[in-house]
Write a protein that holds these residues in place. Structure first.
Motif, PDB file in Angstrom:
ATOM      1  N   VAL A 137      42.534  23.159  -5.140  1.00  0.00           N
ATOM      2  CA  VAL A 137      41.989  24.355  -5.777  1.00  0.00           C
ATOM      3  C   VAL A 137      42.684  24.534  -7.128  1.00  0.00           C
ATOM      4  O   VAL A 137      43.509  25.414  -7.339  1.00  0.00           O
ATOM      5  CB  VAL A 137      42.138  25.599  -4.864  1.00  0.00           C
ATOM      6  CG1 VAL A 137      43.595  25.869  -4.477  1.00  0.00           C
ATOM      7  CG2 VAL A 137      41.457  26.830  -5.459  1.00  0.00           C
ATOM      8  N   ALA A 166      37.892  22.804  -3.289  1.00  0.00           N
ATOM      9  CA  ALA A 166      37.506  24.061  -3.929  1.00  0.00           C
ATOM     10  C   ALA A 166      37.584  23.954  -5.443  1.00  0.00           C
ATOM     11  O   ALA A 166      37.779  24.948  -6.133  1.00  0.00           O
ATOM     12  CB  ALA A 166      38.389  25.197  -3.430  1.00  0.00           C
ATOM     13  N   GLY A 168      35.076  23.166  -7.233  1.00  0.00           N
ATOM     14  CA  GLY A 168      33.770  23.576  -7.756  1.00  0.00           C
ATOM     15  C   GLY A 168      33.033  22.468  -8.465  1.00  0.00           C
ATOM     16  O   GLY A 168      31.894  22.657  -8.908  1.00  0.00           O
ATOM     17  N   SER A 188      34.029  22.223   2.552  1.00  0.00           N
ATOM     18  CA  SER A 188      33.820  23.004   1.347  1.00  0.00           C
ATOM     19  C   SER A 188      34.832  24.133   1.308  1.00  0.00           C
ATOM     20  O   SER A 188      35.066  24.813   2.308  1.00  0.00           O
ATOM     21  CB  SER A 188      32.404  23.593   1.322  1.00  0.00           C
ATOM     22  OG  SER A 188      32.247  24.419   0.184  1.00  0.00           O
ATOM     23  N   ASN A 190      34.289  26.442  -1.072  1.00  0.00           N
ATOM     24  CA  ASN A 190      33.499  27.438  -1.804  1.00  0.00           C
ATOM     25  C   ASN A 190      32.253  27.788  -0.994  1.00  0.00           C
ATOM     26  O   ASN A 190      31.479  26.896  -0.632  1.00  0.00           O
ATOM     27  CB  ASN A 190      33.089  26.903  -3.175  1.00  0.00           C
ATOM     28  CG  ASN A 190      34.277  26.687  -4.093  1.00  0.00           C
ATOM     29  OD1 ASN A 190      35.200  27.488  -4.129  1.00  0.00           O
ATOM     30  ND2 ASN A 190      34.255  25.594  -4.832  1.00  0.00           N
ATOM     31  N   ASP A 191      32.066  29.081  -0.750  1.00  0.00           N
ATOM     32  CA  ASP A 191      30.930  29.498   0.067  1.00  0.00           C
ATOM     33  C   ASP A 191      29.582  29.296  -0.615  1.00  0.00           C
ATOM     34  O   ASP A 191      28.557  29.298   0.052  1.00  0.00           O
ATOM     35  CB  ASP A 191      31.085  30.970   0.458  1.00  0.00           C
ATOM     36  CG  ASP A 191      32.110  31.172   1.560  1.00  0.00           C
ATOM     37  OD1 ASP A 191      32.025  30.473   2.587  1.00  0.00           O
ATOM     38  OD2 ASP A 191      33.002  32.027   1.397  1.00  0.00           O
ATOM     39  N   ASP A 192      29.564  29.121  -1.920  1.00  0.00           N
ATOM     40  CA  ASP A 192      28.294  28.887  -2.612  1.00  0.00           C
ATOM     41  C   ASP A 192      27.938  27.405  -2.689  1.00  0.00           C
ATOM     42  O   ASP A 192      26.927  27.030  -3.265  1.00  0.00           O
ATOM     43  CB  ASP A 192      28.318  29.490  -4.013  1.00  0.00           C
ATOM     44  CG  ASP A 192      29.410  28.919  -4.912  1.00  0.00           C
ATOM     45  OD1 ASP A 192      30.265  28.159  -4.406  1.00  0.00           O
ATOM     46  OD2 ASP A 192      29.413  29.226  -6.112  1.00  0.00           O
ATOM     47  N   GLN A 193      28.789  26.539  -2.090  1.00  0.00           N
ATOM     48  CA  GLN A 193      28.546  25.097  -2.163  1.00  0.00           C
ATOM     49  C   GLN A 193      28.568  24.431  -0.785  1.00  0.00           C
ATOM     50  O   GLN A 193      28.799  23.226  -0.684  1.00  0.00           O
ATOM     51  CB  GLN A 193      29.593  24.434  -3.071  1.00  0.00           C
ATOM     52  CG  GLN A 193      29.467  24.843  -4.524  1.00  0.00           C
ATOM     53  CD  GLN A 193      30.454  24.112  -5.413  1.00  0.00           C
ATOM     54  OE1 GLN A 193      31.490  23.639  -4.959  1.00  0.00           O
ATOM     55  NE2 GLN A 193      30.146  24.030  -6.705  1.00  0.00           N
ATOM     56  N   PHE A 247      33.296  37.402  -4.655  1.00  0.00           N
ATOM     57  CA  PHE A 247      34.193  36.751  -5.607  1.00  0.00           C
ATOM     58  C   PHE A 247      34.091  37.388  -6.995  1.00  0.00           C
ATOM     59  O   PHE A 247      34.475  36.780  -7.990  1.00  0.00           O
ATOM     60  CB  PHE A 247      33.902  35.250  -5.670  1.00  0.00           C
ATOM     61  CG  PHE A 247      34.376  34.526  -4.428  1.00  0.00           C
ATOM     62  CD1 PHE A 247      35.668  34.025  -4.361  1.00  0.00           C
ATOM     63  CD2 PHE A 247      33.551  34.407  -3.326  1.00  0.00           C
ATOM     64  CE1 PHE A 247      36.119  33.394  -3.214  1.00  0.00           C
ATOM     65  CE2 PHE A 247      33.989  33.775  -2.176  1.00  0.00           C
ATOM     66  CZ  PHE A 247      35.277  33.268  -2.113  1.00  0.00           C
TER      67      PHE A 247
END
Length: 296
Positions: A137, A166, A168, A188, A190-193, A247
Motif C-alpha cells: 500500500v 492496494a 490501485g 484486493s 481496494n473495495d472498488d477493484q 474513502f
C-alpha cells in the motif's frame, strides 16, 4: 491452500469514550460479521487503528479475536511494523496464539530497498512460521513491492503465501501475477477493484466495505467464483458510490462513522485521526441508505 477465499473484513477496533479498546463491542462485531457471511477476520490492520495501539493492546486484541472466533473462520493478524524486530516478535506471538495467517505491511517511513524488503519479510516469516500475506500500500507507506520482489519471496520464502494489493495499479497487479506464475495468492486491498483483481486470479478481498455490508461483499466474490461474472460485476458497480463515500476521508474515519450511524457504537478515533466532517458524513449516510443499509 489459500488462507481464505472470499471477503475478509478489515475490522475496526471499537473504542470506549475514554479511548480504551472496547472488547465487549469487539466481540459483538465479530459475531455479527460471522453471522453476516464474512469469510475471514483481519484484526489490527490499518482499519483497526493499529498505528495508535500500544504493542500490549495490539497483541491483546489479536488474541481476543482468535479466542472469540474459535476456528469458525480464519483470523489473520496484522503484525507488520517498520521495525523488523518488532514485526517478528508480534508475528511469533500471533502464531503462538493460533492466528491462521499474518498480514505484513511494507515497512513505512524507512523506505527500504527491494533487497531490504526481501530480508525484512524473510526474517519475519522464517521466525513466525505461519502463512503470511504481504501488504502493498505505497500511498500510506512510501514503499512499494516490485513484482520481481514479490515473485522472489513467493518462490523462496516458505511462509509467504499471499499478497494484499492496494496500490490501485491494475497493471502492477498483472505484473505481479505474471512474475509469480501461480506461486502466490492475491487479495484486493481496494473495495472498488474486487472484480478486476478476481479477473487476474485473485482469491478475494480484504475489505473495509465488509464492516457495513458483509453479505454483499462476500457475494461479490462468491458470485464471481461461481462463474456469475455479470452478477458479480453488477454488485461491484452498485457498491461503488458507497465505497467512494467510505474513502472520502482517510480510512478508518468514514467506516467508524458509518458503523456509528448504524447504531453499532464503535466509539471515537484516536488522534491524529479526527471525526468525519459533517458534509462528508451526510453524503455517507445517503449512500448507505441507497445501498439498503439501515441507519439507527
Amino acid at each position: 491452500m489459500a488462507i481464505f477465499e472470499g471477503a475478509g473484513v478489515a475490522i475496526v477496533t471499537p473504542m470506549k469514550e475514554n479511548l480504551e479498546v472496547n472488547y465487549d463491542k469487539l466481540e459483538e462485531l465479530l459475531e455479527e460479521q460471522i453471522a453476516g457471511g464474512t469469510d475471514a477476520i483481519v484484526i489490527c490492520g490499518t482499519t483497526g487503528e493499529s498505528a495508535t495501539l500500544t504493542e500490549e493492546e495490539h497483541m491483546r486484541t489479536i488474541k481476543f479475536a482468535i479466542d472469540k472466533v474459535n476456528h469458525r473462520i480464519p483470523v489473520v493478524a496484522g503484525t507488520g511494523s517498520n521495525s523488523t524486530a518488532t514485526a517478528t516478535q508480534m508475528s511469533k506471538e500471533a502464531a503462538e496464539a493460533g492466528a491462521d495467517g499474518i498480514l505484513l505491511v511494507t515497512p513505512y517511513y524507512n523506505k527500504a530497498t527491494q533487497n531490504g524488503l526481501i530480508k525484512h519479510y524473510t526474517t519475519i516469516t522464517d521466525e513466525a512460521k505461519v502463512p503470511a500475506i504481504l501488504y502493498n500500500v505505497p500511498s500510506r507507506t512510501g514503499c512499494s513491492l516490485a513484482a520481481s520482489t514479490v515473485a522472489y519471496l513467493a518462490k523462496n520464502a516458505e511462509y509467504v503465501t499471499a499478497i494484499k494489493e492496494a496500490s490501485g495499479d491494475i497493471s502492477h497487479v498483472a505484473d505481479i501475477m505474471h512474475a509469480c506464475d501461480g506461486a502466490i495468492d492475491l487479495y484486493s486491498g481496494n473495495d472498488d477493484q474486487i472484480v478486476p483483481i478476481l479477473s487476474l486470479g485473485g482469491k478475494g478481498v480484504i475489505s473495509v466495505l465488509s464492516n457495513v455490508a458483509p453479505k454483499e461483499t462476500h457475494d461479490i466474490v462468491a458470485l464471481f467464483m461461481e462463474g456469475k461474472v455479470k452478477e458479480s460485476c453488477e454488485l461491484q458497480l452498485k457498491a461503488l458510490p458507497l465505497v467512494h463515500a467510505l474513502f472520502s476521508e482517510v480510512n478508518p474515519i468514514p467506516v467508524k462513522a458509518a458503523l456509528n450511524l448504524m447504531g453499532k457504537e464503535v466509539g471515537p478515533l484516536r488522534l491524529p485521526l479526527t471525526e468525519m466532517e459533517a458534509a462528508h458524513q451526510a453524503v455517507l449516510a445517503e449512500e448507505m441508505r441507497k445501498f439498503g443499509i439501515k441507519l439507527a
